[in-house]
Design a protein around this motif. Structure first.
Motif, PDB file in Angstrom:
ATOM      1  N   PRO A 505       0.774  -1.076   0.015  1.00  0.00           N
ATOM      2  CA  PRO A 505      -0.053   0.127   0.095  1.00  0.00           C
ATOM      3  C   PRO A 505       0.693   1.295  -0.158  1.00  0.00           C
ATOM      4  O   PRO A 505       2.045   1.342   0.611  1.00  0.00           O
ATOM      5  CB  PRO A 505      -0.996  -0.072   1.245  1.00  0.00           C
ATOM      6  CG  PRO A 505      -0.029  -1.094   2.389  1.00  0.00           C
ATOM      7  CD  PRO A 505       0.901  -1.887   1.198  1.00  0.00           C
ATOM      8  N   VAL A 506       0.293   2.192  -0.875  1.00  0.00           N
ATOM      9  CA  VAL A 506       1.039   3.592  -0.708  1.00  0.00           C
ATOM     10  C   VAL A 506       0.218   4.436  -0.062  1.00  0.00           C
ATOM     11  O   VAL A 506      -0.894   4.905  -0.434  1.00  0.00           O
ATOM     12  CB  VAL A 506       1.229   4.199  -2.239  1.00  0.00           C
ATOM     13  CG1 VAL A 506       1.983   5.622  -2.051  1.00  0.00           C
ATOM     14  CG2 VAL A 506       2.208   3.069  -3.115  1.00  0.00           C
ATOM     15  N   LEU A 507       0.686   4.689   1.549  1.00  0.00           N
ATOM     16  CA  LEU A 507      -0.476   5.669   2.219  1.00  0.00           C
ATOM     17  C   LEU A 507       0.169   6.984   2.584  1.00  0.00           C
ATOM     18  O   LEU A 507      -0.579   7.645   3.267  1.00  0.00           O
ATOM     19  CB  LEU A 507      -0.368   4.785   3.628  1.00  0.00           C
ATOM     20  CG  LEU A 507      -0.541   3.305   3.610  1.00  0.00           C
ATOM     21  CD1 LEU A 507      -0.573   2.869   4.848  1.00  0.00           C
ATOM     22  CD2 LEU A 507      -2.057   3.168   2.883  1.00  0.00           C
ATOM     23  N   ARG A 508       1.359   7.366   1.692  1.00  0.00           N
ATOM     24  CA  ARG A 508       1.602   8.700   2.036  1.00  0.00           C
ATOM     25  C   ARG A 508       2.105   9.315   0.571  1.00  0.00           C
ATOM     26  O   ARG A 508       2.831   8.654  -0.109  1.00  0.00           O
ATOM     27  CB  ARG A 508       2.675   8.614   2.816  1.00  0.00           C
ATOM     28  CG  ARG A 508       3.377  10.015   3.144  1.00  0.00           C
ATOM     29  CD  ARG A 508       4.470   9.963   4.401  1.00  0.00           C
ATOM     30  NE  ARG A 508       4.989  11.079   4.991  1.00  0.00           N
ATOM     31  CZ  ARG A 508       5.774  11.750   4.200  1.00  0.00           C
ATOM     32  NH1 ARG A 508       6.212  11.474   3.183  1.00  0.00           N
ATOM     33  NH2 ARG A 508       6.330  12.967   4.569  1.00  0.00           N
ATOM     34  N   TRP A 509       1.636  10.653   0.379  1.00  0.00           N
ATOM     35  CA  TRP A 509       1.741  11.161  -0.943  1.00  0.00           C
ATOM     36  C   TRP A 509       3.075  11.801  -0.538  1.00  0.00           C
ATOM     37  O   TRP A 509       3.356  12.481   0.338  1.00  0.00           O
ATOM     38  CB  TRP A 509       0.581  12.296  -1.515  1.00  0.00           C
ATOM     39  CG  TRP A 509       1.010  13.214  -2.271  1.00  0.00           C
ATOM     40  CD1 TRP A 509       0.696  12.904  -3.943  1.00  0.00           C
ATOM     41  CD2 TRP A 509       1.777  14.294  -2.367  1.00  0.00           C
ATOM     42  NE1 TRP A 509       1.247  13.764  -4.404  1.00  0.00           N
ATOM     43  CE2 TRP A 509       1.845  14.779  -3.662  1.00  0.00           C
ATOM     44  CE3 TRP A 509       2.692  15.069  -1.276  1.00  0.00           C
ATOM     45  CZ2 TRP A 509       2.561  15.898  -4.185  1.00  0.00           C
ATOM     46  CZ3 TRP A 509       3.157  16.078  -1.872  1.00  0.00           C
ATOM     47  CH2 TRP A 509       2.992  16.633  -3.119  1.00  0.00           C
ATOM     48  N   SER A 510       3.855  11.906  -1.835  1.00  0.00           N
ATOM     49  CA  SER A 510       5.099  12.703  -1.740  1.00  0.00           C
ATOM     50  C   SER A 510       5.237  13.339  -3.106  1.00  0.00           C
ATOM     51  O   SER A 510       4.711  12.742  -3.995  1.00  0.00           O
ATOM     52  CB  SER A 510       6.577  11.662  -1.499  1.00  0.00           C
ATOM     53  OG  SER A 510       6.398  10.741  -2.742  1.00  0.00           O
ATOM     54  N   LYS A 511       6.203  14.394  -3.097  1.00  0.00           N
ATOM     55  CA  LYS A 511       6.074  15.048  -4.209  1.00  0.00           C
ATOM     56  C   LYS A 511       6.777  14.419  -5.416  1.00  0.00           C
ATOM     57  O   LYS A 511       6.495  14.709  -6.696  1.00  0.00           O
ATOM     58  CB  LYS A 511       7.066  16.179  -3.949  1.00  0.00           C
ATOM     59  CG  LYS A 511       6.773  17.660  -4.942  1.00  0.00           C
ATOM     60  CD  LYS A 511       7.476  18.810  -4.366  1.00  0.00           C
ATOM     61  CE  LYS A 511       7.434  20.022  -5.192  1.00  0.00           C
ATOM     62  NZ  LYS A 511       7.819  21.264  -4.703  1.00  0.00           N
ATOM     63  N   ASP A 512       7.708  13.421  -5.220  1.00  0.00           N
ATOM     64  CA  ASP A 512       8.429  12.715  -6.386  1.00  0.00           C
ATOM     65  C   ASP A 512       7.665  11.498  -6.690  1.00  0.00           C
ATOM     66  O   ASP A 512       7.952  10.724  -7.453  1.00  0.00           O
ATOM     67  CB  ASP A 512       9.724  12.257  -5.889  1.00  0.00           C
ATOM     68  CG  ASP A 512      10.490  13.494  -5.550  1.00  0.00           C
ATOM     69  OD1 ASP A 512      10.358  14.633  -5.935  1.00  0.00           O
ATOM     70  OD2 ASP A 512      11.321  13.393  -4.230  1.00  0.00           O
ATOM     71  N   SER A 513       6.447  11.106  -6.187  1.00  0.00           N
ATOM     72  CA  SER A 513       5.697   9.769  -6.588  1.00  0.00           C
ATOM     73  C   SER A 513       5.009  10.182  -7.813  1.00  0.00           C
ATOM     74  O   SER A 513       4.646  11.189  -8.280  1.00  0.00           O
ATOM     75  CB  SER A 513       4.876   9.611  -5.209  1.00  0.00           C
ATOM     76  OG  SER A 513       3.663  10.485  -5.253  1.00  0.00           O
TER      77      SER A 513
END
Length: 513
Positions: A505-513
């Motif tokens: 799961p990807v649970l955190r947004w990041s600027k580079d995602s």
């Protein structure tokens, strides 16, 4: 990559339906919308002037001070409204269409209730103001208390539990307190397979060992197995009635009698009270305590993380152990018992008196319906569910023979050898404009499809739903597996890789995602 370029890239990779791609990624009135963090060149901008924050000396956050910009977009008012409105259009809601979720009762929330809850005297009351200045609010709690006591046939109530599972915890803590007061150290709670999944978790949280009781071939408690499990170590039975198969436990009087023989308590999960309200009083069945979900039976809002409410009615034996606070009559005034020690209460479950807004809405619903109207609520809920069951049983496969209560349960036998799973079938429902029914629950039925139309849907709407379900069942039997494998096609986003989503799961947004 700009947000528009990313949008178009997602579109071309199949993130939205159709082979025809627009430059923007929009499809007419269905507008693409990026996350607020992805708005281009919008950081640190705002249309409002704020004074500089005062300087604060020293570390006030224990070493977790922010080291950089928060990264929130600074949007104008029109941009902000458009952003959240566009996102809201991607959601399914009870105000948009039929919600056939079984066991969850997503029914219409009458606007009258909302109007009453927003009246100044209701909306502005504060739990810390002096009791003498909050007599109206206490009267609402007391009146709702009286309605619930009358409808359940149990003499006492705890109003403060914040939701159904919280109500379960309240009931089981009252049972444990009553047993401990007698020096009775029982250690087992019986939980039928047809009970709600929170029941065993609640009993375990209270320190009990869980013993499961199987269902019989009719979807109800296996009476022989239940009797065999009874002994003087059993503290209680936690029974859901009507159960998660949408069926009334026909042996409930005998179950109650057998529990009393061994000195155990009878806890009833009343989440499905909407099927029997005004028709059956649980106290008359020998039940010692029962929680109710105000959203399920009495139309308060459900979902979205909003406040729930799960009052618990209690028998005379359990009443002394009810949690505080308790609203009581004191002559012409209403008062509060707020402190442990004034009763045998096991304590406090919540900071204040319960979910006041939900109390107002539920009482509004009750008073607008009256006793006869609440009886009709149950009758219509059961009628609608049986209408759906009767209309689909020739093309789908009912899990059990006979009629149901407020919800009808199908298994996946009608999909055997089609290559279509319950999940595939539900995804195709999205394209037809319906939120999927409850899937793979209850666990006692393979490939379960649990449908609850509630009492608030019209026959016209049910006929449309039935026609769509029949259409999908016939397509599955015709071998159109590709159609189901690709669904949903017309939703804002296509089907996720659910295995990958569960495992990584990807649970955190990041600027580079």
């Amino acid at each position: 990559m700009s947000s528009w370029s990313q949008s178009l890239s997602n579109f071309e990779e199949g993130a939205v339906a159709n082979d025809f791609a627009t430059f923007t990624g929009n499809k007419a009135l269905e507008l693409e919308e990026s996350l607020i963090f992805e708005k281009p060149d919008a950081f640190n901008q705002t249309g409002v002037d704020f004074d500089d924050a005062p300087e604060i000396s020293g570390d006030k956050l224990g070493g977790i001070n922010r080291e950089g910009q928060i990264g929130l977009a600074g949007l104008s008012e029109p941009e902000t409204i458009r952003h959240y409105t566009r996102l809201s259009r991607m959601n399914y809601a009870i105000d948009m269409g039929f919600y056939p979720l079984g066991s969850c009762t997503m029914k219409h929330n009458p606007r009258l209730n909302e109007r009453v809850a927003r009246l100044p005297g209701m909306a502005d009351v504060h739990p810390l103001q002096p009791v003498k200045t909050a007599q109206g609010a206490l009267q609402v709690i007391y009146d709702l208390h009286e309605w619930l006591v009358e409808l359940t046939g149990l003499p006492a109530i705890a109003m403060s539990p914040a939701a159904g599972a919280h109500g379960e915890l309240c009931g089981m803590m009252a049972i444990r307190s009553a047993l401990e007061a007698k020096g009775d150290k029982r250690e087992i709670v019986l939980v039928p397979e047809s009970a709600h999944g929170t029941n065993p978790a609640t009993a375990a949280l209270c320190g009990y060992k869980i013993q499961s009781i199987p269902c019989d071939e009719f979807g109800r408690v296996e009476l022989g197995a239940f009797k065999e499990a009874l002994n003087d170590r059993v503290a209680a039975l936690m029974l859901t009635n009507p159960n998660t198969c949408g069926l009334f436990e026909t042996d409930i009087l005998e179950i109650s009698k057998e529990l009393k023989k061994v000195g155990a308590f009878f806890y009833c999960d009343g989440a499905n009270f909407n099927a029997i309200v005004g028709r059956v009083r649980p106290g008359d069945l020998g039940i010692d305590c029962m929680h109710m979900n105000l959203h399920k039976t009495f139309s308060t809002p459900h979902g979205g993380g909003g406040p729930g409410s799960g009052p618990v009615t209690l028998s005379a034996e359990l009443a002394p152990y009810a949690p505080v606070p308790i609203v009581v009559k004191n002559g012409d005034q209403l008062d509060l018992i707020e402190h442990v020690g004034e009763t045998k209460s096991f304590g406090r479950m919540k900071g204040f008196h319960g979910q006041m807004g939900m109390f107002v809405r539920a009482l509004s619903y009750m008073m607008s319906h009256g006793a006869d109207g609440l009886r009709q609520v149950a009758e219509d809920a059961v009628l609608n569910a049986n209408y759906v069951l009767a209309s689909l049983k020739d093309v789908m496969s009912p899990a059990y023979e006979g009629s149901c209560m407020h919800e009808c349960l199908f298994d996946d036998k009608f999909l055997k050898d089609t290559g279509v799973s319950t999940l595939d079938f539900s995804k195709a429902m999205i394209d037809e404009g319906y939120h999927p029914m409850t899937m793979y629950f209850p666990l006692v039925v393979h490939g379960a499809m649990l449908i609850e139309p509630t009492e608030t849907e019209s026959k016209e709407k049910l006929d449309e739903f039935i026609a769509a379900m029949r259409h999908l069942a016939e397509k599955a039997k015709a071998g159109e597996t590709d159609f189901f494998a690709q669904a949903p096609v017309y939703s804002p986003r296509r089907r996720l890789d659910e295995t990958l989503a569960a495992r990584q799961p990807v649970l955190r947004w990041s600027k580079d995602s």
